[in-house]
Enzyme design. Structure first.
Site, mmCIF file in Angstrom:
data_model
loop_
_atom_site.group_PDB
_atom_site.id
_atom_site.type_symbol
_atom_site.label_atom_id
_atom_site.label_comp_id
_atom_site.label_asym_id
_atom_site.label_seq_id
_atom_site.Cartn_x
_atom_site.Cartn_y
_atom_site.Cartn_z
ATOM 1 N N GLU A 280 0.937 -1.126 -0.108
ATOM 2 C CA GLU A 280 -0.002 -0.212 -0.129
ATOM 3 C C GLU A 280 0.873 1.345 -0.027
ATOM 4 O OE1 GLU A 280 -4.334 -0.482 1.586
ATOM 5 O OE2 GLU A 280 -3.071 0.324 3.123
ATOM 6 N N HIS A 301 7.599 -26.990 -1.302
ATOM 7 C CA HIS A 301 6.770 -28.046 -2.102
ATOM 8 C C HIS A 301 5.656 -27.499 -3.205
ATOM 9 C CE1 HIS A 301 8.981 -31.148 0.402
ATOM 10 N NE2 HIS A 301 9.095 -29.980 1.002
ATOM 11 N N LYS A 415 -14.000 0.512 -3.813
ATOM 12 C CA LYS A 415 -14.959 0.872 -3.184
ATOM 13 C C LYS A 415 -16.221 1.582 -3.961
ATOM 14 C CE LYS A 415 -12.096 1.528 0.867
ATOM 15 N NZ LYS A 415 -11.699 2.452 1.703
HETATM 16 O O1 PA5 Z 1 -3.573 1.418 5.752
HETATM 17 C C1 PA5 Z 1 -4.695 1.944 5.484
HETATM 18 O O2 PA5 Z 1 -4.774 3.189 5.886
HETATM 19 C C2 PA5 Z 1 -5.686 1.132 5.193
HETATM 20 O O3 PA5 Z 1 -5.442 -0.417 5.158
HETATM 21 C C3 PA5 Z 1 -6.564 1.207 6.232
HETATM 22 O O4 PA5 Z 1 -6.205 0.642 7.693
HETATM 23 C C4 PA5 Z 1 -7.866 -0.014 6.183
HETATM 24 O O5 PA5 Z 1 -8.667 0.273 4.775
HETATM 25 C C5 PA5 Z 1 -9.074 0.273 7.203
HETATM 26 O O6 PA5 Z 1 -9.385 1.512 7.130
HETATM 27 P P1 PA5 Z 1 -10.263 2.199 8.527
HETATM 28 O O7 PA5 Z 1 -9.426 2.014 9.753
HETATM 29 O O8 PA5 Z 1 -10.552 3.557 8.358
HETATM 30 O O9 PA5 Z 1 -11.411 1.243 8.954
#
Ligand code: PA5
Length: 427
Positions: A280, A301, A415
């Protein structure tokens, strides 16, 4: 203290290239401390270990004790950065054959998973911790609605309120509103700490404290790593900068996929956390190393063949554990029908270590560069060190790559489509 072994990277990257990266790597590290780089609104994690207050740790511990007294199973609801950190540390330290004190929800929309979880907990005393920084993420919001209704149905609204803890933003989001109205105990996720860097906030620490894990030791490990990766530490001595530089140079040489390998199954979810952290943070503007993970020797394996002889775009980062927490020797057998008496008297860990050594040698000779990161043992302290080590390397690596490591614009696309398909108002 962790320090990556890069001896099996240098056949693929020259020492002079590595040395030439020193000013840029040191500058990138400094940017994380001066706040002059991209995404500087999200640098709160850099000093979290040294700045976490004893009062906050005490509040987390007493809330954990409160929930432990109320429930034998606490449902932890969250996804992404609001899930993977606690899951990774929990899985690394738990007994895999004991009934877990905490279970996870909200990281999936699977009807089967959620139904099975509700069924499995129907005769247990339950409580919940719901975690969402935005307070609006669909997966945890849906799971929380289901769990909240169950808790309210069983215990009534007043008692339910004392069995639910919310961890969210200080003011924004639907979860904050619900928590305030219902009177839940809440913890705040600092504004300047993004989800995937939040494991050392209540997001990670409360679930781990409920599970009985020593969170002070976890934080102290991270604090030690914070000290040895500070802006005053030269490139040669900074473990996170060394790792960041090695993987960046390998990427520049066409090694586009990094595989995090471990020979301890308990570290599998550390790999999941690590994949989110780097994937990310780096995967944007059509750039970035693709992070993958394997659990050896199991995956030797399955994926072992590809790693040895497939496309030469892979490099491997091996998370090596020097000493296991248990002792088990292979005994001599009278008949030696299985031909294993050559191993008699040796510990299983010795066999595992030789498998690791033999595999790394094979992969390097097959054209897969190898970074080795050794920890003495799996403990809260070493995990704390590792978490901060990877976070710091990720920040430095993102700046070396020329991206903002602290945003994630790409995750919005799915989303929007999902909301449109579900008919959410406004989409
Ligand atoms: O690293 C990030 O920002 C994302 O992976 C969020 O943690 C994830 O989308 C969950 O978001 P939230 O804590 O707002 O529900």
């Amino acid at each position: 203290m962790i320090f990556p072994d890069l001896s099996s990277v240098l056949p693929f990257v020259s020492q002079s290239e590595f040395d030439a990266l020193k000013p840029e790597a040191e500058f990138s590290n400094a940017l994380l401390h001066t706040g002059q780089g991209a995404g500087s609104d999200f640098l709160g994690w850099v000093s979290l270990p040294s700045e976490i207050s004893p009062e906050l740790l005490a509040d987390i511990s007493s809330t954990a004790r409160h929930l432990q007294q109320k429930a034998d199973t606490v449902i932890i609801i969250g996804i992404g950065g609001s899930y993977l950190g606690s899951k990774a540390v929990f899985e690394a330290l738990r007994d895999p054959f004991a009934a877990p004190k905490i279970v996870f929800a909200g990281h999936t929309l699977s009807e089967d998973y959620m139904s099975q979880l509700m069924e499995a907990t129907k005769d247990r005393e339950i409580a919940a911790v719901v975690i969402s920084k935005s307070g609006t993420t669909t997966e945890p919001a849906v799971a929380f609605r289901i769990v909240k209704q169950e808790i309210e149905k069983r215990y009534g609204p007043q008692e339910a309120a004392s069995r639910i803890v919310a961890i969210t933003d200080s003011s924004r989001g639907a979860l904050k509103k619900v928590a305030t109205e219902a009177g839940y105990k809440t913890f705040t996720i600092p504004d300047d700490v993004g989800g995937r860097f939040s494991v050392l906030t209540p997001v990670g620490l409360l679930p781990l404290a409920i599970a009985g894990i020593d969170i002070e030791a976890l934080v102290s490990g991270a604090r030690q790593m914070e000290q040895v990766t500070g802006p005053q530490i030269p490139f040669e001595k900074n473990p996170a900068a060394q790792y960041a530089a090695a993987r960046y140079l390998l990427y520049k040489h066409g090694f586009l996929v990094e595989i995090l390998a471990s020979y301890e199954p308990s570290l599998q979810y550390l790999g999941e956390w690590w994949k989110q952290l780097f994937g990310e943070s780096e995967g944007k503007q059509n750039k970035g190393i693709f992070p993958a993970s394997v659990s050896f020797t199991t995956d030797l394996h399955s994926l072992g063949q590809y790693i040895q002889e497939g496309e030469r775009i892979l490099f491997e980062t091996v998370l090596s554990v020097r000493e296991p927490s248990h002792t088990l020797k292979i005994e001599k057998a009278q008949d030696d029908g299985d031909g294993l008496n050559f191993l008699a008297g040796r510990r299983l860990s010795e066999v595992n270590h030789k498998a690791e050594l033999g595999t790394s040698e094979a992969h390097v000779s097959g054209g897969v560069p190898n970074i080795r990161i050794e920890i003495p043992r799996i403990s809260p302290t070493t995990l704390g060190e590792l978490l901060y080590f990877f976070e710091k390397a990720c920040g430095i690596g993102g700046y070396l790559l020329g991206v903002n490591p602290f945003d994630q614009p790409g995750v919005e696309v799915y989303k929007k489509n999902m909301f449109r398909l579900l008919g959410k108002p406004g989409f």
